[in-house]
Design a protein around this motif. Structure first.
Motif, mmCIF file in Angstrom:
data_model
loop_
_atom_site.group_PDB
_atom_site.id
_atom_site.type_symbol
_atom_site.label_atom_id
_atom_site.label_comp_id
_atom_site.label_asym_id
_atom_site.label_seq_id
_atom_site.Cartn_x
_atom_site.Cartn_y
_atom_site.Cartn_z
ATOM 1 N N GLU A 120 50.618 59.788 23.171
ATOM 2 C CA GLU A 120 49.682 60.157 22.104
ATOM 3 C C GLU A 120 50.427 60.501 20.826
ATOM 4 O O GLU A 120 49.999 60.150 19.725
ATOM 5 C CB GLU A 120 48.827 61.346 22.553
ATOM 6 N N TYR A 121 51.555 61.190 20.964
ATOM 7 C CA TYR A 121 52.391 61.566 19.818
ATOM 8 C C TYR A 121 52.860 60.327 19.064
ATOM 9 O O TYR A 121 52.704 60.223 17.843
ATOM 10 C CB TYR A 121 53.563 62.397 20.328
ATOM 11 N N LEU A 122 53.433 59.357 19.778
ATOM 12 C CA LEU A 122 53.982 58.172 19.125
ATOM 13 C C LEU A 122 52.878 57.287 18.561
ATOM 14 O O LEU A 122 52.987 56.788 17.429
ATOM 15 C CB LEU A 122 54.846 57.384 20.108
ATOM 16 N N ALA A 123 51.801 57.098 19.313
ATOM 17 C CA ALA A 123 50.685 56.271 18.827
ATOM 18 C C ALA A 123 50.080 56.864 17.568
ATOM 19 O O ALA A 123 49.740 56.133 16.617
ATOM 20 C CB ALA A 123 49.619 56.121 19.913
ATOM 21 N N ALA A 124 49.970 58.192 17.513
ATOM 22 C CA ALA A 124 49.412 58.838 16.310
ATOM 23 C C ALA A 124 50.334 58.656 15.105
ATOM 24 O O ALA A 124 49.856 58.445 13.983
ATOM 25 C CB ALA A 124 49.192 60.328 16.593
ATOM 26 N N LEU A 125 51.652 58.717 15.326
ATOM 27 C CA LEU A 125 52.589 58.478 14.224
ATOM 28 C C LEU A 125 52.457 57.047 13.689
ATOM 29 O O LEU A 125 52.493 56.821 12.477
ATOM 30 C CB LEU A 125 54.030 58.715 14.700
ATOM 31 N N ILE A 126 52.310 56.107 14.587
ATOM 32 C CA ILE A 126 52.173 54.695 14.198
ATOM 33 C C ILE A 126 50.896 54.505 13.366
ATOM 34 O O ILE A 126 50.916 53.926 12.293
ATOM 35 C CB ILE A 126 52.186 53.781 15.434
ATOM 36 N N ARG A 127 49.786 55.020 13.883
ATOM 37 C CA ARG A 127 48.514 54.872 13.173
ATOM 38 C C ARG A 127 48.562 55.596 11.819
ATOM 39 O O ARG A 127 48.049 55.084 10.818
ATOM 40 C CB ARG A 127 47.370 55.417 14.031
ATOM 41 N N GLY A 128 49.178 56.776 11.806
ATOM 42 C CA GLY A 128 49.275 57.536 10.560
ATOM 43 C C GLY A 128 50.091 56.830 9.498
ATOM 44 O O GLY A 128 49.795 56.927 8.302
#
Length: 337
Positions: free
Chosen positions: A326-334
């Motif tokens: 969730e941490y990495l996916a949120a960084l990518i989307r952000g």
């Protein structure tokens, strides 16, 4: 780049690098690939960089990332790349070289920028920056050449401190690091270190506890975990092999025991100063030494920490109650939103 994140995000995972840490980089990429598999809007292409800088797919076919931000295959087909994960330890991933190329292409990527990576990968520039930020680090001598005048500085340090570490300044994960306790061994260690780097660090050898902090941004906030501890075998220093071998004798504790509130407070403050002052991005692992006398030294800043099954960074993130995928996916989307 549009302000609207694409619904099908194509992420390019670059691993390997062809250097001394090639195999560990593959294992970190394995972890990242598994963690992103559960993100429905993220499609991942993995390529391995060889020693010549070529990108190869899992069939050994050449892939090329060009200035139009398209990834071209050997057949001539192409697909847009929205985000890059440079999963390479050592050169060129942690040195800032790959990040500079991505900056030129205008592609967002996971991890620290080119300048911060370059500063932190060089052990000498790291120390200069830490001193400027008011963060204590291990006593050292800096050698710029393997000449009689410079070697004399190393001999003086050995006589003063009893034993020293001789370190090539721009190698990662204990590569080019030699423990020296006699003048007979000093010349050989310096020769080997200078063969790997134009600058060499001679650092005071201390009896210490080795503490590690995970510092990362989560939902826009800087998170600094309590320090964990690495207990290396007492008969050797924490070598590259001990860090990453499946049969490593090193023991790790996600949360270190027996630290005072004052010690915990200073480690947190020093970690924050380092992350903010060095302008780190997304993640880092910050390593400290705690001496028997209670002194705390910041040892090094890792701008792209290992993520193998025995690595500390993902364990400390999880212990903080955060899910890595969730941490990495949120960084990518952000980065794309």
């Amino acid at each position: 780049m549009s302000n609207q994140a694409p619904t099908d995000i194509h992420v390019l995972l670059i691993c390997g690098g062809g250097g001394s840490e090639h195999d560990v980089s593959l294992r970190t990429a394995d972890f990242i690939q598994r963690e992103l598999a559960s993100a429905p809007d993220i499609r991942l292409t993995r390529v391995t960089m060889d020693a010549d800088g070529r990108l190869l797919d899992d069939q050994g076919q050449l892939q090329e990332l060009r200035s139009d931000r398209l990834l071209y295959s050997a057949t001539g087909s192409a697909q847009p790349v929205h985000y890059v994960i440079p999963s390479i330890h050592g050169y060129p991933g942690e040195t800032g070289d790959l990040q500079s190329q991505l900056d030129i292409l205008g592609l967002p990527y996971f991890g620290c920028g080119s300048e911060a990576s370059k500063i932190c990968f060089n052990k000498i520039t790291t120390k200069l920056w830490l001193t400027a930020l008011g963060i204590d680090n291990t006593p050292y001598q800096f050698l710029c050449a393997n000449t009689p005048g410079e070697v004399a500085k190393a001999r003086d340090a050995l006589q003063k401190w009893g034993s020293v570490f001789v370190k090539a300044s721009n190698q990662g994960s204990s590569v080019g690091c030699y423990k020296v306790s006699s003048e007979d061994a000093l010349a050989e260690a310096l020769q080997e270190a200078f063969a790997l780097s134009p600058y060499v660090l001679v650092e005071k050898c201390l009896k210490v506890r080795e503490l590690e902090v995970a510092a990362y941004t989560y939902e826009g906030e800087l998170v600094i975990t309590p320090p964990g501890e690495v207990c290396a075998p007492t008969d050797t220093f924490y070598s590259y092999e001990e860090k990453y071998a499946e049969g490593s004798r090193a023991q790790t504790h996600v949360v270190a025991e027996g630290l005072s509130e004052a010690q915990l407070g200073w480690i947190h403050e020093a970690s924050k100063r380092a992350f903010v002052g060095l302008q780190l991005k997304d993640l880092s692992r910050i390593d400290f030494f705690l001496t028997d006398d209670g002194e705390i030294y910041l040892n090094e800043v890792n701008t792209f920490p290992g993520m193998t099954p025995i690595s500390m960074f993902p364990k400390m993130l999880q212990n903080q109650g955060h899910d890595f995928s969730e941490y990495l996916a949120a960084l990518i989307r952000g980065a794309l939103g």
